[in-house]
Design a protein around this motif. Structure first.
Motif, mmCIF file in Angstrom:
data_model
loop_
_atom_site.group_PDB
_atom_site.id
_atom_site.type_symbol
_atom_site.label_atom_id
_atom_site.label_comp_id
_atom_site.label_asym_id
_atom_site.label_seq_id
_atom_site.Cartn_x
_atom_site.Cartn_y
_atom_site.Cartn_z
ATOM 1 N N UNK A 105 0.865 -1.158 0.048
ATOM 2 C CA UNK A 105 0.131 0.115 -0.069
ATOM 3 C C UNK A 105 0.988 1.226 0.143
ATOM 4 N N UNK A 106 1.803 1.105 0.786
ATOM 5 C CA UNK A 106 2.823 2.450 0.644
ATOM 6 C C UNK A 106 3.477 2.696 -0.424
ATOM 7 N N UNK A 107 3.883 1.579 -1.320
ATOM 8 C CA UNK A 107 4.722 1.631 -2.522
ATOM 9 C C UNK A 107 3.444 2.176 -3.625
ATOM 10 N N UNK A 108 2.255 1.795 -3.325
ATOM 11 C CA UNK A 108 1.167 2.062 -4.617
ATOM 12 C C UNK A 108 0.909 3.529 -4.229
ATOM 13 N N UNK A 109 1.087 4.129 -2.943
ATOM 14 C CA UNK A 109 0.737 5.502 -2.636
ATOM 15 C C UNK A 109 1.846 6.252 -2.991
ATOM 16 N N UNK A 110 3.103 6.128 -2.782
ATOM 17 C CA UNK A 110 4.096 6.747 -3.217
ATOM 18 C C UNK A 110 4.520 6.755 -4.536
ATOM 19 N N UNK A 111 4.234 5.811 -5.162
ATOM 20 C CA UNK A 111 4.829 5.507 -6.599
ATOM 21 C C UNK A 111 3.507 4.697 -7.306
ATOM 22 N N UNK A 112 2.385 5.468 -7.588
ATOM 23 C CA UNK A 112 1.295 4.662 -8.368
ATOM 24 C C UNK A 112 1.635 4.328 -9.579
ATOM 25 N N UNK A 113 2.425 5.285 -10.354
ATOM 26 C CA UNK A 113 2.609 5.151 -11.761
ATOM 27 C C UNK A 113 3.815 4.047 -12.115
ATOM 28 N N UNK A 114 4.427 3.468 -10.796
ATOM 29 C CA UNK A 114 5.398 2.277 -10.867
ATOM 30 C C UNK A 114 6.663 2.823 -11.665
ATOM 31 N N UNK A 115 7.046 4.148 -11.534
ATOM 32 C CA UNK A 115 8.230 4.751 -12.102
ATOM 33 C C UNK A 115 9.373 4.213 -11.695
ATOM 34 N N UNK A 116 10.161 3.514 -12.678
ATOM 35 C CA UNK A 116 11.506 2.816 -12.221
ATOM 36 C C UNK A 116 12.427 3.705 -11.432
#
Length: 100
Positions: A84-95
């Motif tokens: 959930x933290x990852x999805x919140x901080x980097x929702x577009x999954x930018x490498x």
């Protein structure tokens, strides 16, 4: 020859914890060439163990800036919460945007 760029130019980057939101907000600017928001207090901002609540202001703030980000994770964080933290901080999954 010490006038070469290798001797006269240095690239360096800074990182610090995004702890005091009024300080961070005061140093946040809109880039006139890209239209993106950047926190100019640091190159990379990180959110600490104490301030990484999913419904908290710190995650809300960092997801609105385009700086590289990091988050501190300990054994107190569940795998589900980390996703959930990852999805919140980097929702577009930018490498390269998020460091854990």
């Amino acid at each position: 020859d010490t006038s070469l760029p290798a001797f006269t130019k240095t690239d360096f980057f800074t990182a610090h914890e995004c702890l005091l939101l009024p300080y961070e907000q005061a140093l946040t600017r809109l880039d006139s060439t890209t239209g993106k928001w950047y926190d100019c207090s640091s190159h990379m901002l990180w959110v600490g163990e104490r301030t990484r609540q999913l419904d908290g202001a710190h995650l809300e703030f960092v997801r609105g800036v385009n700086n590289p980000l990091a988050v501190k994770i300990s054994d107190k964080c569940t795998p589900e919460e980390l996703i959930q933290i990852i999805d919140t901080m980097n929702p577009q999954n930018i490498p390269g945007r998020l460091t854990i």
